[in-house]
Scaffold this motif. Structure first.
Motif, PDB file in Angstrom:
ATOM      1  N   GLU A   5       0.835  -1.203   0.000  1.00  0.00           N
ATOM      2  CA  GLU A   5       0.000   0.000   0.000  1.00  0.00           C
ATOM      3  C   GLU A   5       0.872   1.256   0.000  1.00  0.00           C
ATOM      4  OE1 GLU A   5      -3.476   2.286  -0.081  1.00  0.00           O
ATOM      5  OE2 GLU A   5      -3.145   0.167  -0.525  1.00  0.00           O
ATOM      6  N   ARG A   6       1.933   1.258   0.782  1.00  0.00           N
ATOM      7  CA  ARG A   6       2.844   2.416   0.801  1.00  0.00           C
ATOM      8  C   ARG A   6       3.495   2.610  -0.562  1.00  0.00           C
ATOM      9  NH1 ARG A   6       4.998  -0.027   5.419  1.00  0.00           N
ATOM     10  NH2 ARG A   6       7.045  -0.082   4.404  1.00  0.00           N
ATOM     11  N   LEU A   7       3.854   1.514  -1.212  1.00  0.00           N
ATOM     12  CA  LEU A   7       4.464   1.613  -2.543  1.00  0.00           C
ATOM     13  C   LEU A   7       3.489   2.215  -3.556  1.00  0.00           C
ATOM     14  CD1 LEU A   7       6.317  -1.820  -2.599  1.00  0.00           C
ATOM     15  CD2 LEU A   7       7.427   0.426  -2.792  1.00  0.00           C
ATOM     16  N   ILE A   8       2.252   1.760  -3.547  1.00  0.00           N
ATOM     17  CA  ILE A   8       1.257   2.288  -4.491  1.00  0.00           C
ATOM     18  C   ILE A   8       0.968   3.752  -4.201  1.00  0.00           C
ATOM     19  CG2 ILE A   8      -1.163   2.130  -5.240  1.00  0.00           C
ATOM     20  CD1 ILE A   8      -0.889  -0.943  -4.874  1.00  0.00           C
ATOM     21  N   ARG A   9       0.723   4.083  -2.935  1.00  0.00           N
ATOM     22  CA  ARG A   9       0.423   5.481  -2.571  1.00  0.00           C
ATOM     23  C   ARG A   9       1.585   6.404  -2.942  1.00  0.00           C
ATOM     24  NH1 ARG A   9      -4.565   6.488  -2.307  1.00  0.00           N
ATOM     25  NH2 ARG A   9      -5.747   5.034  -1.101  1.00  0.00           N
ATOM     26  N   SER A  10       2.799   5.972  -2.629  1.00  0.00           N
ATOM     27  CA  SER A  10       3.967   6.800  -2.942  1.00  0.00           C
ATOM     28  C   SER A  10       4.118   6.986  -4.445  1.00  0.00           C
ATOM     29  CB  SER A  10       5.230   6.157  -2.361  1.00  0.00           C
ATOM     30  OG  SER A  10       5.155   6.115  -0.961  1.00  0.00           O
ATOM     31  N   THR A  11       3.871   5.935  -5.197  1.00  0.00           N
ATOM     32  CA  THR A  11       3.968   6.036  -6.658  1.00  0.00           C
ATOM     33  C   THR A  11       2.886   6.955  -7.204  1.00  0.00           C
ATOM     34  OG1 THR A  11       4.937   3.819  -6.737  1.00  0.00           O
ATOM     35  CG2 THR A  11       4.070   4.712  -8.805  1.00  0.00           C
ATOM     36  N   ALA A  32       8.187   5.489   0.093  1.00  0.00           N
ATOM     37  CA  ALA A  32       7.384   4.424   0.703  1.00  0.00           C
ATOM     38  C   ALA A  32       8.065   3.823   1.928  1.00  0.00           C
ATOM     39  CB  ALA A  32       7.127   3.320  -0.318  1.00  0.00           C
ATOM     40  N   ASP A  33       9.289   4.246   2.202  1.00  0.00           N
ATOM     41  CA  ASP A  33      10.084   3.661   3.284  1.00  0.00           C
ATOM     42  C   ASP A  33      10.131   2.142   3.118  1.00  0.00           C
ATOM     43  OD1 ASP A  33      11.716   3.659   5.528  1.00  0.00           O
ATOM     44  OD2 ASP A  33      10.019   3.452   6.919  1.00  0.00           O
ATOM     45  N   ALA A  34      10.504   1.749   1.895  1.00  0.00           N
ATOM     46  CA  ALA A  34      10.571   0.327   1.554  1.00  0.00           C
ATOM     47  C   ALA A  34      11.889   0.048   0.840  1.00  0.00           C
ATOM     48  CB  ALA A  34       9.402  -0.057   0.639  1.00  0.00           C
ATOM     49  N   GLY A  35      12.413  -1.110   1.050  1.00  0.00           N
ATOM     50  CA  GLY A  35      13.648  -1.500   0.401  1.00  0.00           C
ATOM     51  C   GLY A  35      13.408  -2.005  -1.009  1.00  0.00           C
ATOM     52  N   GLN A  36      14.506  -2.131  -1.733  1.00  0.00           N
ATOM     53  CA  GLN A  36      14.429  -2.621  -3.109  1.00  0.00           C
ATOM     54  C   GLN A  36      13.830  -4.019  -3.152  1.00  0.00           C
ATOM     55  OE1 GLN A  36      18.233  -2.707  -5.076  1.00  0.00           O
ATOM     56  NE2 GLN A  36      17.343  -3.210  -7.059  1.00  0.00           N
ATOM     57  N   GLY A  37      14.211  -4.860  -2.220  1.00  0.00           N
ATOM     58  CA  GLY A  37      13.682  -6.221  -2.172  1.00  0.00           C
ATOM     59  C   GLY A  37      12.182  -6.243  -1.971  1.00  0.00           C
ATOM     60  N   SER A  38      11.688  -5.344  -1.120  1.00  0.00           N
ATOM     61  CA  SER A  38      10.237  -5.270  -0.882  1.00  0.00           C
ATOM     62  C   SER A  38       9.496  -4.848  -2.136  1.00  0.00           C
ATOM     63  CB  SER A  38       9.928  -4.282   0.244  1.00  0.00           C
ATOM     64  OG  SER A  38      10.418  -4.746   1.460  1.00  0.00           O
ATOM     65  N   MET A  39      10.057  -3.866  -2.832  1.00  0.00           N
ATOM     66  CA  MET A  39       9.397  -3.383  -4.041  1.00  0.00           C
ATOM     67  C   MET A  39       9.320  -4.501  -5.082  1.00  0.00           C
ATOM     68  SD  MET A  39      10.365  -0.126  -6.392  1.00  0.00           S
ATOM     69  CE  MET A  39      10.011  -0.173  -8.132  1.00  0.00           C
ATOM     70  N   TYR A  40      10.447  -5.180  -5.293  1.00  0.00           N
ATOM     71  CA  TYR A  40      10.477  -6.202  -6.334  1.00  0.00           C
ATOM     72  C   TYR A  40       9.848  -7.521  -5.891  1.00  0.00           C
ATOM     73  CZ  TYR A  40      12.985  -2.877  -9.114  1.00  0.00           C
ATOM     74  OH  TYR A  40      13.311  -1.754  -9.823  1.00  0.00           O
ATOM     75  N   HIS A  41       9.562  -7.636  -4.609  1.00  0.00           N
ATOM     76  CA  HIS A  41       8.796  -8.792  -4.132  1.00  0.00           C
ATOM     77  C   HIS A  41       7.332  -8.665  -4.563  1.00  0.00           C
ATOM     78  CE1 HIS A  41       7.244 -11.954  -1.537  1.00  0.00           C
ATOM     79  NE2 HIS A  41       6.372 -11.087  -1.051  1.00  0.00           N
ATOM     80  N   GLN A  48       5.043  -2.040 -13.729  1.00  0.00           N
ATOM     81  CA  GLN A  48       3.918  -2.729 -13.091  1.00  0.00           C
ATOM     82  C   GLN A  48       3.413  -1.937 -11.877  1.00  0.00           C
ATOM     83  OE1 GLN A  48       4.526  -6.436 -10.971  1.00  0.00           O
ATOM     84  NE2 GLN A  48       2.603  -7.251 -11.827  1.00  0.00           N
ATOM     85  N   LEU A  49       4.318  -1.364 -11.113  1.00  0.00           N
ATOM     86  CA  LEU A  49       3.929  -0.544  -9.965  1.00  0.00           C
ATOM     87  C   LEU A  49       3.218   0.725 -10.436  1.00  0.00           C
ATOM     88  CD1 LEU A  49       3.815   0.212  -7.007  1.00  0.00           C
ATOM     89  CD2 LEU A  49       6.241   0.844  -7.124  1.00  0.00           C
ATOM     90  N   ALA A  50       3.725   1.351 -11.487  1.00  0.00           N
ATOM     91  CA  ALA A  50       3.071   2.549 -12.034  1.00  0.00           C
ATOM     92  C   ALA A  50       1.670   2.210 -12.523  1.00  0.00           C
ATOM     93  CB  ALA A  50       3.908   3.142 -13.167  1.00  0.00           C
ATOM     94  N   ARG A  51       1.517   1.074 -13.164  1.00  0.00           N
ATOM     95  CA  ARG A  51       0.186   0.645 -13.626  1.00  0.00           C
ATOM     96  C   ARG A  51      -0.764   0.514 -12.434  1.00  0.00           C
ATOM     97  NH1 ARG A  51      -2.847  -1.843 -18.264  1.00  0.00           N
ATOM     98  NH2 ARG A  51      -4.688  -2.587 -17.168  1.00  0.00           N
ATOM     99  N   ALA A  52      -0.315  -0.108 -11.357  1.00  0.00           N
ATOM    100  CA  ALA A  52      -1.153  -0.254 -10.155  1.00  0.00           C
ATOM    101  C   ALA A  52      -1.513   1.111  -9.581  1.00  0.00           C
ATOM    102  CB  ALA A  52      -0.437  -1.107  -9.114  1.00  0.00           C
ATOM    103  N   ALA A  53      -0.560   2.036  -9.590  1.00  0.00           N
ATOM    104  CA  ALA A  53      -0.819   3.378  -9.065  1.00  0.00           C
ATOM    105  C   ALA A  53      -1.800   4.146  -9.958  1.00  0.00           C
ATOM    106  CB  ALA A  53       0.495   4.152  -8.942  1.00  0.00           C
TER     107      ALA A  53
END
Length: 187
Positions: A5-11, A32-41, A48-53
């Motif tokens: 959710e933080r990744l989508i909102r931040s994007t 998003a205060d998230a690491g690279q591993g979290s994003m690509y997980h 794909q993240l931009a599409r979700a956002a």
């Protein structure tokens, strides 16, 4: 708030502020205060993240619009309520701004949710105008699809004029001018 959710909102915020090219994976991760591993997980990559956002922004736009569209009142009152609702005018439309991003428009996967959102908006406005025709609020000669496209275009153009001027005044003038024209359709 969960990481996804933080990744989508931040994007969503970064796309609105910077566009696609200006939104790097590192900037998303920081916001998003998230690491690279979290994003690509959760996402295969930035696209794909931009599409979700973008899909989320479209859903939020539709939900906010539907609040006015499904309320009580005449067609003009409901359309006016939609046009006059609170907006961050100088930031522009979350969805409309993306249409000026060449990388978004060149990617069918990113462009699709934008097109779907505007297609929904025009169709929903056309339904309300058609209802106004059936209720005698508008003349039979008024074309609902053309009127809906005009309403959407005035709104998006109002954002552009306001951003260019650095003032909400051009947006407010465009909205008020359009609202003043709607009752004229009955004459």
């Amino acid at each position: 708030m969960e990481t996804v959710e933080r990744l989508i909102r931040s994007t969503q915020e970064l796309l609105w502020e910077r566009g696609y090219v200006g939104t790097s994976p590192k900037a998303i991760q920081r916001a998003a205060d998230a690491g690279q591993g979290s994003m690509y997980h959760h996402f295969t990559g930035k696209a794909q993240l931009a599409r979700a956002a973008i899909e989320r922004s479209g859903a939020e736009l539709r939900e906010a619009a539907e609040d006015q569209f499904s309320g009580s009142g005449t067609a003009t009152e409901r359309i006016s309520g939609y046009l006059e609702r609170d907006r961050e005018v100088l930031r522009g439309c979350r969805i409309g701004r993306l249409t000026s991003d060449p990388d978004v428009m060149a990617d069918p996967e990113l462009r699709q949710p934008i097109d779907e959102t505007f297609t929904w908006l025009r169709a929903r406005l056309a339904e309300i105008v058609a209802e106004g025709k059936r209720n005698g609020e508008y003349p039979g000669s008024l074309d609902p699809e053309q009127t809906a496209a005009t309403i959407a275009a005035v709104l998006q153009g109002g954002y552009v004029l306001a951003r260019a001027a650095g003032s909400v005044e051009p947006f407010e003038l465009a909205v008020k001018g359009l609202i003043n024209l709607l009752p004229e359709a009955t004459k």
